[in-house]
Design a protein around this motif. Structure first.
Motif, PDB file in Angstrom:
ATOM      1  N   LYS A 137      -9.185   0.348 -22.307  1.00 34.57           N
ATOM      2  CA  LYS A 137      -7.739   0.204 -22.112  1.00 34.57           C
ATOM      3  C   LYS A 137      -7.067   0.009 -23.463  1.00 34.57           C
ATOM      4  O   LYS A 137      -7.524  -0.788 -24.288  1.00 34.57           O
ATOM      5  N   PRO A 138      -5.985   0.739 -23.725  1.00 35.00           N
ATOM      6  CA  PRO A 138      -5.326   0.623 -25.036  1.00 35.00           C
ATOM      7  C   PRO A 138      -4.702  -0.757 -25.220  1.00 35.00           C
ATOM      8  O   PRO A 138      -4.240  -1.382 -24.266  1.00 35.00           O
ATOM      9  N   GLN A 139      -4.679  -1.201 -26.454  1.00 32.72           N
ATOM     10  CA  GLN A 139      -4.085  -2.485 -26.814  1.00 32.72           C
ATOM     11  C   GLN A 139      -2.945  -2.244 -27.802  1.00 32.72           C
ATOM     12  O   GLN A 139      -3.109  -1.505 -28.774  1.00 32.72           O
ATOM     13  N   ILE A 140      -1.788  -2.857 -27.523  1.00 32.64           N
ATOM     14  CA  ILE A 140      -0.607  -2.714 -28.393  1.00 32.64           C
ATOM     15  C   ILE A 140      -0.452  -3.982 -29.220  1.00 32.64           C
ATOM     16  O   ILE A 140      -0.457  -5.091 -28.685  1.00 32.64           O
ATOM     17  N   SER A 141      -0.301  -3.800 -30.526  1.00 25.08           N
ATOM     18  CA  SER A 141      -0.101  -4.933 -31.433  1.00 25.08           C
ATOM     19  C   SER A 141       1.063  -4.619 -32.369  1.00 25.08           C
ATOM     20  O   SER A 141       1.571  -3.498 -32.406  1.00 25.08           O
ATOM     21  N   GLY A 142       1.465  -5.634 -33.130  1.00 28.82           N
ATOM     22  CA  GLY A 142       2.538  -5.449 -34.112  1.00 28.82           C
ATOM     23  C   GLY A 142       3.866  -6.018 -33.677  1.00 28.82           C
ATOM     24  O   GLY A 142       4.768  -6.187 -34.494  1.00 28.82           O
ATOM     25  N   TYR A 143       4.004  -6.363 -32.381  1.00 29.73           N
ATOM     26  CA  TYR A 143       5.270  -6.943 -31.913  1.00 29.73           C
ATOM     27  C   TYR A 143       5.041  -8.426 -31.656  1.00 29.73           C
ATOM     28  O   TYR A 143       4.198  -8.805 -30.834  1.00 29.73           O
ATOM     29  N   GLU A 144       5.786  -9.260 -32.340  1.00 31.37           N
ATOM     30  CA  GLU A 144       5.582 -10.696 -32.217  1.00 31.37           C
ATOM     31  C   GLU A 144       6.827 -11.432 -31.729  1.00 31.37           C
ATOM     32  O   GLU A 144       6.711 -12.450 -31.052  1.00 31.37           O
ATOM     33  N   ASP A 145       8.014 -10.951 -32.101  1.00 28.31           N
ATOM     34  CA  ASP A 145       9.236 -11.684 -31.767  1.00 28.31           C
ATOM     35  C   ASP A 145      10.352 -10.680 -31.516  1.00 28.31           C
ATOM     36  O   ASP A 145      10.163  -9.466 -31.617  1.00 28.31           O
ATOM     37  N   VAL A 147      13.794  -8.570 -32.094  1.00 27.69           N
ATOM     38  CA  VAL A 147      14.297  -7.828 -33.251  1.00 27.69           C
ATOM     39  C   VAL A 147      15.797  -7.639 -33.071  1.00 27.69           C
ATOM     40  O   VAL A 147      16.283  -7.440 -31.947  1.00 27.69           O
ATOM     41  N   GLN A 148      16.543  -7.740 -34.157  1.00 25.23           N
ATOM     42  CA  GLN A 148      17.998  -7.633 -34.084  1.00 25.23           C
ATOM     43  C   GLN A 148      18.429  -6.175 -33.989  1.00 25.23           C
ATOM     44  O   GLN A 148      17.752  -5.275 -34.484  1.00 25.23           O
ATOM     45  N   GLU A 149      19.553  -5.964 -33.336  1.00 25.53           N
ATOM     46  CA  GLU A 149      20.106  -4.622 -33.161  1.00 25.53           C
ATOM     47  C   GLU A 149      20.229  -3.914 -34.514  1.00 25.53           C
ATOM     48  O   GLU A 149      20.722  -4.466 -35.479  1.00 25.53           O
ATOM     49  N   GLY A 150      19.723  -2.661 -34.554  1.00 21.44           N
ATOM     50  CA  GLY A 150      19.727  -1.893 -35.782  1.00 21.44           C
ATOM     51  C   GLY A 150      18.488  -2.075 -36.628  1.00 21.44           C
ATOM     52  O   GLY A 150      18.291  -1.359 -37.613  1.00 21.44           O
ATOM     53  N   GLY A 151      17.628  -3.015 -36.224  1.00 20.26           N
ATOM     54  CA  GLY A 151      16.399  -3.249 -36.970  1.00 20.26           C
ATOM     55  C   GLY A 151      15.289  -2.306 -36.540  1.00 20.26           C
ATOM     56  O   GLY A 151      15.426  -1.506 -35.607  1.00 20.26           O
ATOM     57  N   LYS A 152      14.153  -2.400 -37.219  1.00 27.20           N
ATOM     58  CA  LYS A 152      13.001  -1.533 -36.942  1.00 27.20           C
ATOM     59  C   LYS A 152      11.824  -2.375 -36.469  1.00 27.20           C
ATOM     60  O   LYS A 152      11.649  -3.518 -36.880  1.00 27.20           O
ATOM     61  N   VAL A 153      11.030  -1.776 -35.586  1.00 28.05           N
ATOM     62  CA  VAL A 153       9.812  -2.402 -35.108  1.00 28.05           C
ATOM     63  C   VAL A 153       8.697  -1.363 -35.157  1.00 28.05           C
ATOM     64  O   VAL A 153       8.903  -0.202 -34.799  1.00 28.05           O
ATOM     65  N   THR A 154       7.518  -1.776 -35.634  1.00 29.69           N
ATOM     66  CA  THR A 154       6.358  -0.885 -35.716  1.00 29.69           C
ATOM     67  C   THR A 154       5.272  -1.408 -34.790  1.00 29.69           C
ATOM     68  O   THR A 154       4.844  -2.563 -34.906  1.00 29.69           O
ATOM     69  N   LEU A 155       4.850  -0.563 -33.863  1.00 31.98           N
ATOM     70  CA  LEU A 155       3.825  -0.913 -32.894  1.00 31.98           C
ATOM     71  C   LEU A 155       2.557  -0.105 -33.189  1.00 31.98           C
ATOM     72  O   LEU A 155       2.623   1.057 -33.581  1.00 31.98           O
ATOM     73  N   THR A 156       1.397  -0.726 -32.936  1.00 33.37           N
ATOM     74  CA  THR A 156       0.107  -0.075 -33.131  1.00 33.37           C
ATOM     75  C   THR A 156      -0.667  -0.092 -31.825  1.00 33.37           C
ATOM     76  O   THR A 156      -0.798  -1.148 -31.184  1.00 33.37           O
ATOM     77  N   CYS A 157      -1.170   1.069 -31.427  1.00 35.33           N
ATOM     78  CA  CYS A 157      -1.951   1.202 -30.197  1.00 35.33           C
ATOM     79  C   CYS A 157      -3.388   1.566 -30.581  1.00 35.33           C
ATOM     80  O   CYS A 157      -3.614   2.488 -31.375  1.00 35.33           O
ATOM     81  N   THR A 158      -4.366   0.853 -29.974  1.00 32.30           N
ATOM     82  CA  THR A 158      -5.771   1.060 -30.298  1.00 32.30           C
ATOM     83  C   THR A 158      -6.594   1.209 -29.024  1.00 32.30           C
ATOM     84  O   THR A 158      -6.421   0.435 -28.072  1.00 32.30           O
ATOM     85  N   SER A 159      -7.498   2.192 -29.019  1.00 27.14           N
ATOM     86  CA  SER A 159      -8.419   2.389 -27.898  1.00 27.14           C
ATOM     87  C   SER A 159      -9.801   2.734 -28.455  1.00 27.14           C
ATOM     88  O   SER A 159      -9.939   3.598 -29.319  1.00 27.14           O
ATOM     89  N   SER A 160     -10.844   2.055 -27.935  1.00 25.70           N
ATOM     90  CA  SER A 160     -12.209   2.257 -28.430  1.00 25.70           C
ATOM     91  C   SER A 160     -13.115   2.780 -27.319  1.00 25.70           C
ATOM     92  O   SER A 160     -12.833   2.609 -26.128  1.00 25.70           O
ATOM     93  N   GLY A 161     -14.241   3.401 -27.733  1.00 24.22           N
ATOM     94  CA  GLY A 161     -15.286   3.803 -26.810  1.00 24.22           C
ATOM     95  C   GLY A 161     -15.195   5.220 -26.293  1.00 24.22           C
ATOM     96  O   GLY A 161     -15.954   5.600 -25.401  1.00 24.22           O
TER      97      GLY A 161
END
Length: 411
Positions: A137-145, A147-161
């Protein structure tokens, strides 16, 4: 499982014959119409699944069929199990077919399997088993809190096996997004892969509470079988509107307007103002509410409300136009009665005028009749003085001229 003593030498002999047949097979010509030529087919199975290997011949000469694994170990010879592996079971054995199943397939089971029939010469056929590594099952990381309007967020998706390497896809509320190209890494302990993908978003207020999803695309999976979602919270300044208590503010009545701020987070501070002037003395501020205890025409104007949620301040406005109160509105019944009275007075005046005109006509008629009779009487006087009828007619026709003649005669 222990094999009978008489069978073990035969199995070793069969194994040696199988290896010999494999080495000399290229020296023999196998015709497509050979009824004793075994026929197999390649199979693909996912890790943990079950694969069925089937070997058939068109005709039987009472020779037994045999399945061997990738290490050329005999699995089944006819109906007899030769390898002590409970995952391998006999599916069907006849004079023209030998089918076996391998359960709980592992990556190590991948390879080329051989079906042989011990005729002269020995005939063989091969079937390649491809084992698919099932991605996790893929896991999403990089989002912690937030984000203000107009800002950027970077997400990482990882799947193994996965084997072969899986493909990762990004979605926003079922709409597919384009991320960076997948990064594929080989797992050192097994022949599988880890796939990594990144997605960078510039977020707006419409993205608040949006679900960002990452899905694994792989032949071992059904569509959407492995899916992970990450909600996004976006901070933005409030949208401000002012809502009146009702749509008809009347003079002398109580009236309330409310300042509504839709933002994230919700506004905590409200400031009320009157455009081009001070707030009325009888108007009271209660947070997001502005209360008028008794409306007056002097309350007319544009009212402003500024909402602050810590991210920013926004302002809304409302135009107040006070209507006449109930006491100043004419009674429709009274208006109807007054209108009826006016019509009655006009009717009476018209009747009096008509009566006066009739009276004048009667008096005028009587006057005209009276003067006409007097004129006729003077004309008839000449007839009374005539000695006979002829003279009377002459006097009547001649009028006063005859009288003048007669007057001249007597003189």
């Amino acid at each position: 499982m222990a094999f009978p003593s008489y069978l073990v030498p035969n199995l070793w002999t069969l194994t040696l014959l199988t290896l010999l047949a494999a080495s000399v097979q290229s020296n023999f010509i196998v015709f497509d119409d050979d009824p004793l030529q075994p026929v197999t087919q390649d199979e693909t199975v996912s890790v943990g699944g079950t694969v069925t290997l089937t070997c058939r011949v068109a005709a039987s000469d009472n020779s037994s069929l045999q399945w061997s694994n990738t290490a050329q170990q005999t699995l089944y010879f006819g109906e007899k199990r030769a390898l002590r592996d409970n995952r391998i079971q006999l599916h069907r054995s006849t004079g023209t077919e030998l089918s076996i199943t391998i359960g709980n397939v592992q990556l190590s089971d991948e390879g080329e399997y051989t079906c042989s029939i011990f005729t002269m010469p020995v005939r063989t056929a091969r079937a390649t088993v491809t084992v698919l590594g099932v991605p996790g099952k893929p896991q999403i990381s990089g989002y912690e809190d937030t984000v203000q309007e107009g800002g950027k967020v970077t997400l990482t998706c990882t799947s193994s096996g996965s084997k072969p390497p899986a493909k990762l896809r990004w979605y926003r509320n079922q709409e597919e997004l384009t991320g960076r190209p997948d990064v594929v890494e080989t797992n050192p302990d097994e022949a599988t892969y880890t796939v990594i993908s990144e997605l960078t978003l510039t977020v707006g207020r419409s993205d608040d509470n949006t679900l960002i999803g990452c899905a694994v695309d792989h032949p071992s999976l059904s569509s959407g079988e492995k899916w992970t979602e990450q909600p996004i919270r976006v901070l933005f300044t409030p949208d401000v509107t002012i809502q009146p208590q009702n749509d008809l503010p009347r003079e002398g009545e109580k009236f309330i307007i409310q300042c509504i701020g839709n933002g994230n987070p919700k506004p905590t501070s409200y400031v009320w103002q009157k455009k081009d002037g001070e707030l009325p003395l009888l108007a009271k501020v209660d947070g997001s509410f502005l209360l008028f205890e008794m409306l007056n025409k002097s309350d007319n104007g544009v009212y402003l409300c500024q909402a602050d949620n810590g991210i920013g301040k926004m302002q809304g406005e409302y135009t107040l136009l006070v209507q006449d109160g109930p006491d100043n509105i004419a009674d429709p019944t009274a208006m109807s009665t007054s209108s009826g009275v006016d019509h009655a007075v006009i009717g009476g005046v018209v009747a009096v005028i008509v009566f006066i005109l009739l009276c004048l006509l009667i008096v005028l008629g009587r006057y005209l009749i009276r003067h006409k009779g007097t004129y006729l009487t003077h004309e008839a006087k000449g007839c009374d003085d005539a000695p006979d009828a002829d003279t009377a007619i002459i006097n009547a026709e001649g009028g006063h001229s005859g009288a003048e003649d007669k007057k001249e005669y007597f003189i």
